[in-house]
Design a protein around this motif. Structure first.
Motif, short mmCIF file in Angstrom:
data_model
loop_
_atom_site.label_atom_id
_atom_site.label_comp_id
_atom_site.label_asym_id
_atom_site.label_seq_id
_atom_site.Cartn_x
_atom_site.Cartn_y
_atom_site.Cartn_z
N SER A 37 0.82 -1.21 0.00
CA SER A 37 0.00 0.00 0.00
C SER A 37 0.85 1.26 0.00
O SER A 37 0.32 2.36 -0.18
CB SER A 37 -0.91 0.02 1.23
OG SER A 37 -0.15 -0.04 2.42
N HIS A 38 2.17 1.09 0.23
CA HIS A 38 3.08 2.23 0.28
C HIS A 38 4.41 1.85 -0.37
O HIS A 38 4.77 0.67 -0.43
CB HIS A 38 3.36 2.66 1.73
CG HIS A 38 2.16 3.13 2.47
ND1 HIS A 38 1.35 2.27 3.19
CD2 HIS A 38 1.63 4.36 2.61
CE1 HIS A 38 0.36 2.96 3.73
NE2 HIS A 38 0.51 4.23 3.41
N ASP A 39 5.13 2.87 -0.82
CA ASP A 39 6.49 2.64 -1.31
C ASP A 39 7.41 2.25 -0.15
O ASP A 39 7.19 2.65 1.00
CB ASP A 39 7.05 3.93 -1.94
CG ASP A 39 6.27 4.39 -3.16
OD1 ASP A 39 5.41 3.63 -3.65
OD2 ASP A 39 6.53 5.53 -3.61
N LYS A 68 4.24 1.18 -4.18
CA LYS A 68 2.83 0.95 -3.91
C LYS A 68 2.20 0.14 -5.04
O LYS A 68 2.41 0.44 -6.22
CB LYS A 68 2.11 2.29 -3.76
CG LYS A 68 0.60 2.16 -3.55
CD LYS A 68 -0.04 3.54 -3.44
CE LYS A 68 -1.56 3.41 -3.27
NZ LYS A 68 -2.21 4.74 -3.17
#
Length: 259
Positions: free
Chosen positions: A111-113, A222
């Motif tokens: 959901s995130h880098d 992501k």
């Protein structure tokens, strides 16, 4: 033609022709893993030029059982492309595979880098949107699976295809370390394991990968799909085999190998 270009070409042609080649480790040894990744990158670029889209990464050689099977002592990584997916519950022709084997894994979607240089376990946990059960279909372009670390790295970590289960769960809803895995082929149990077989925890494997990808300049992003590594031994498959896996709480996935 340089040695890395020559080897990349031979691996590519092996994939096209279906005829495996001799171990490349006999030429480049087992120490120069950087060269092996350079060879992998050449064929990654070639696949992109031919229309494939990168959708994530796969971690290999995370299980002690797998490391013993292939005679290595460290993980590796490969690239996942959109055209490697086989739909859950459906089939793939064995004619399109090279010396296929299967293993059960826990896969994650980010959901995130994960793109800074001091990534921690908490960063990884916070960056995972959900987990799904997965079957990795491995294939080696090296004859008789006589691979060492540089063989499998150059060969995209022996990646071929994958199947993703349809039961996504957030990490808070299952115990991945103690999750029990069962793999059946034609309704016979052929492999069992737990989440802890993957570097102690699949999270440890993803942490290793995240740090490695920052190191090589292509951080995880992501939306990336991550196959975190085997929960038990890889098992050969044959035409007309039906493979199904179950990971406790997380769910199941299946695939049929047509002749």
């Amino acid at each position: 033609m340089s040695i890395k270009t020559n080897i990349a070409e031979r691996l590519w042609e092996a994939g096209v022709s279906g005829k495996p080649i001799a171990p490349i480790s006999e030429e480049i040894g087992v120490e120069d893993i950087t060269l092996a990744y350079q060879i992998q990158n050449l064929n990654t670029e070639r696949r992109i030029e031919n229309g494939s889209k990168i959708i994530g990464k796969k971690i290999g050689l995370t299980s002690e059982a797998i490391q013993q099977q292939v005679g290595v002592d460290q993980p590796d990584f490969g690239v996942l492309f959109h055209d490697m997916e086989v739909l859950n519950g459906l089939s793939i022709s064995a004619k399109n595979l090279m010396q296929p084997k299967v293993e059960a894994e826990i896969a994650f979607v980010l959901s995130h880098d994960l793109d800074h240089d001091k990534i921690t376990t908490i960063d990884v946990i916070n960056a995972i949107a959900y987990a799904v059960p997965a079957i990795e279909i491995l294939g080696s372009r090296i004859a008789d699976w006589k691979i060492k670390i540089t063989d499998t790295v150059a060969d995209n970590a022996s990646g071929s295809h994958f199947v993703i289960g349809h039961t996504p769960l957030p990490l808070s809803e299952f115990d991945m370390v103690n999750a029990q895995m069962t793999m059946k082929i034609n309704n016979t149990v052929v492999s069992e394991g737990t989440g802890s077989a993957c570097l102690g925890s699949p999270i440890n494997a993803v942490l290793w990968l995240a740090k490695k990808m920052v190191e090589v300049g292509t951080p995880l992003k992501k939306g990336d799909l991550i196959l975190s590594g085997a929960l038990g031994p890889m098992i050969p498959v044959n035409p007309d085999d039906y493979v199904e896996i179950e990971i406790s709480t997380l769910g199941s996935a299946s695939v049929y190998f047509t002749s």
